[in-house]
Structures are given as C-alpha cells and as structure tokens.
Write a protein that holds these residues in place. Structure first.
Motif, PDB file in Angstrom:
ATOM      1  N   UNK A   1       0.825  -1.127  -0.027  1.00  0.00           N
ATOM      2  CA  UNK A   1       0.035   0.029   0.029  1.00  0.00           C
ATOM      3  C   UNK A   1       0.915   1.132   0.154  1.00  0.00           C
ATOM      4  N   UNK A   2       1.829   1.381   0.721  1.00  0.00           N
ATOM      5  CA  UNK A   2       2.486   2.655   1.075  1.00  0.00           C
ATOM      6  C   UNK A   2       3.749   2.764   0.367  1.00  0.00           C
ATOM      7  N   UNK A   3       4.501   1.665  -0.011  1.00  0.00           N
ATOM      8  CA  UNK A   3       5.813   1.694  -0.756  1.00  0.00           C
ATOM      9  C   UNK A   3       5.526   1.575  -2.343  1.00  0.00           C
ATOM     10  N   UNK A   4       5.178   0.064  -2.424  1.00  0.00           N
ATOM     11  CA  UNK A   4       4.973  -0.288  -3.870  1.00  0.00           C
ATOM     12  C   UNK A   4       3.829   0.593  -4.583  1.00  0.00           C
ATOM     13  N   UNK A   5       2.835   0.743  -3.911  1.00  0.00           N
ATOM     14  CA  UNK A   5       1.725   1.212  -4.371  1.00  0.00           C
ATOM     15  C   UNK A   5       0.758   0.678  -5.501  1.00  0.00           C
TER      16      UNK A   5
END
Length: 251
Positions: free
Chosen positions: A147-151
């Motif tokens: 969710x937050x890094x690879x999106x």
C-alpha cells in the motif's frame, strides 16, 4: 606544475535482477499455490495478447519484488504469490527475470495476489517500517509495503482454508476494500475483468480456485477448456450436417 589526481569515492550502482538473490530459501506453503498461479496466468493469456500485442508485460509467480536496498538483500524484497506488471518487457536483455527490481523498472505491478495458508494475518499486516534509536529495524508488514511503498493499485488476499477472498483498491494513497458485485465477483476495472471463486477440478485437484471472468460474467477459459469448447462446437456442427444430409441427401 604536476597536478595530484583527485580520488572520487563513487558509490556502486544499484544492483539489478542478476545481482540479487532470487529466493529467500523458504518453501511453498501448500500444493495448491503453484497450480493456482498457473490457472490465473493461463486464463488471462488471451486478454493480455489483446492488451499487449507487443508482448510487453510480465507476470511473477512467487517471485521477489525488490523495493529497498538492504543487507542481506532479500530483507528488502517481498514475494507476492502472483502479480502482473503491464508495459514492461518479459525478458531483460534477453535474460529471464530472476526478480522484479523496482529501482530498475519504476513501474509498479497493477495487481498482486496472496494465497494465505493461515488466517491471513501475515497478508493483512500493516506494520510500518521503522528504525529505533539503537538502529534496530522493524520488519514492515506485507499490506503496508504493497500500500505505502510499492503502491500496487489492486491487492487480493485469498484464504485457502476458509475460501475467503477480499480485494483492495488503492484510492487517495490508501487501500479501500472492493465490494463484490451481484455475481460475487470483485471488479478489476483497470483490466475490465472480475476476480472470483470457481469450483472445479484443475491438475487433479477438485478445489475452490481463484478465476477471472469478463465484465459480462463469462469465465475466461484456459487452453484445455478452449480446446474442449471448440471440440464440442465441431461435434454440434457435424451432427447438424449429418441431420441435414439425412433429410435432404448429399450436397
């Protein structure tokens, strides 16, 4: 006047997929994982040929996605059970991909799926990456990384034992659960297809499997199913031809 050569300490280039480990040494957790991945890939083939006539797409099956440089390197990787990346070459300089390295690609997967052998707690783990004052690094959870890094725009979790499926869509920088439609399927609108659960026999296993449908509710078939459908169609045409010949004689 002789000039003293200047020495520059240039950091090494970021490693590519040939320089990073392709496995963390763990085992596949159950006998359904690999057939499940093959089933998803095979049935999506016809659609991907239309979307990517140039063949520019990659599908990973239990392969590592490197999202952060660490030591050892595999601590900066995460391995979805299945993922699809549009608009990237299947091979890199003629070599089969060993992993997917974000800092070399700059293109996130469109969808990632996890086949949870347990209760899905690992796949729903939202623990953020953090570093303490002593330098101790907290391992981030899968959900947080996706969710937050690879999106990754779509993230699905399938609990194999309970046959529970949930799918999330990245909106406003966070995952929101997708509600199933009237068919009990989860729309993947960016691909124009639906993800759902199908009862059937595949590779000698009578199970509940993840499958794709088009947005009209038609099951996307694998190669064997398409061949069987064509065989049945020919049989129907041959039977009609024989019936016609019996009634009206040879053409």
């Amino acid at each position: 006047m002789t000039q003293t050569p200047i020495s520059l300490d240039i950091p090494p280039a970021f490693p590519d997929h040939t320089q990073l480990p392709e496995s963390d040494g763990t085992f596949v957790k159950n006998f359904q994982e690999h057939p499940q991945s093959i089933l998803l890939t095979d049935s999506l083939g016809s659609l991907l040929q239309k979307l990517h006539p140039d063949g520019n797409y990659a599908i990973g099956q239990d392969c590592g996605i490197y999202w952060r440089e660490t030591e050892p390197p595999e601590q900066g990787a995460i391995a979805p059970d299945w993922f699809y990346v549009p608009n990237v070459p299947a091979l890199l300089e003629g070599q089969i991909r060993r992993s997917y390295v974000l800092w070399r690609e700059f293109m996130a997967p469109l969808i990632a799926l996890e086949f949870a052998s347990g209760d899905g707690a690992e796949e729903r783990d939202k623990t953020p990456l953090s570093v303490s004052n002593s330098g101790e690094v907290t391992k981030p959870g899968k959900f947080w990384v996706y969710e937050r890094i690879i999106r990754i725009p779509y993230y699905g979790i399938y609990e194999i034992r309970s046959h529970k499926l949930e799918v999330y869509h990245l909106q406003d920088f966070s995952y929101h659960p997708i509600e199933p439609n009237e068919r009990g399927h989860f729309p993947i609108s960016m691909l124009g297809i639906e993800l759902g659960i199908w009862q059937g026999n595949y590779q000698n296993q009578d199970q509940l499997w993840l499958r794709w449908w088009d947005n009209q509710g038609n099951l996307l078939l694998i190669g064997d199913e398409r061949a069987e459908q064509e065989r049945q169609r020919r049989e129907v045409l041959e039977a009609k031809l024989k019936e016609y010949q019996a009634r009206f004689g040879e053409l």
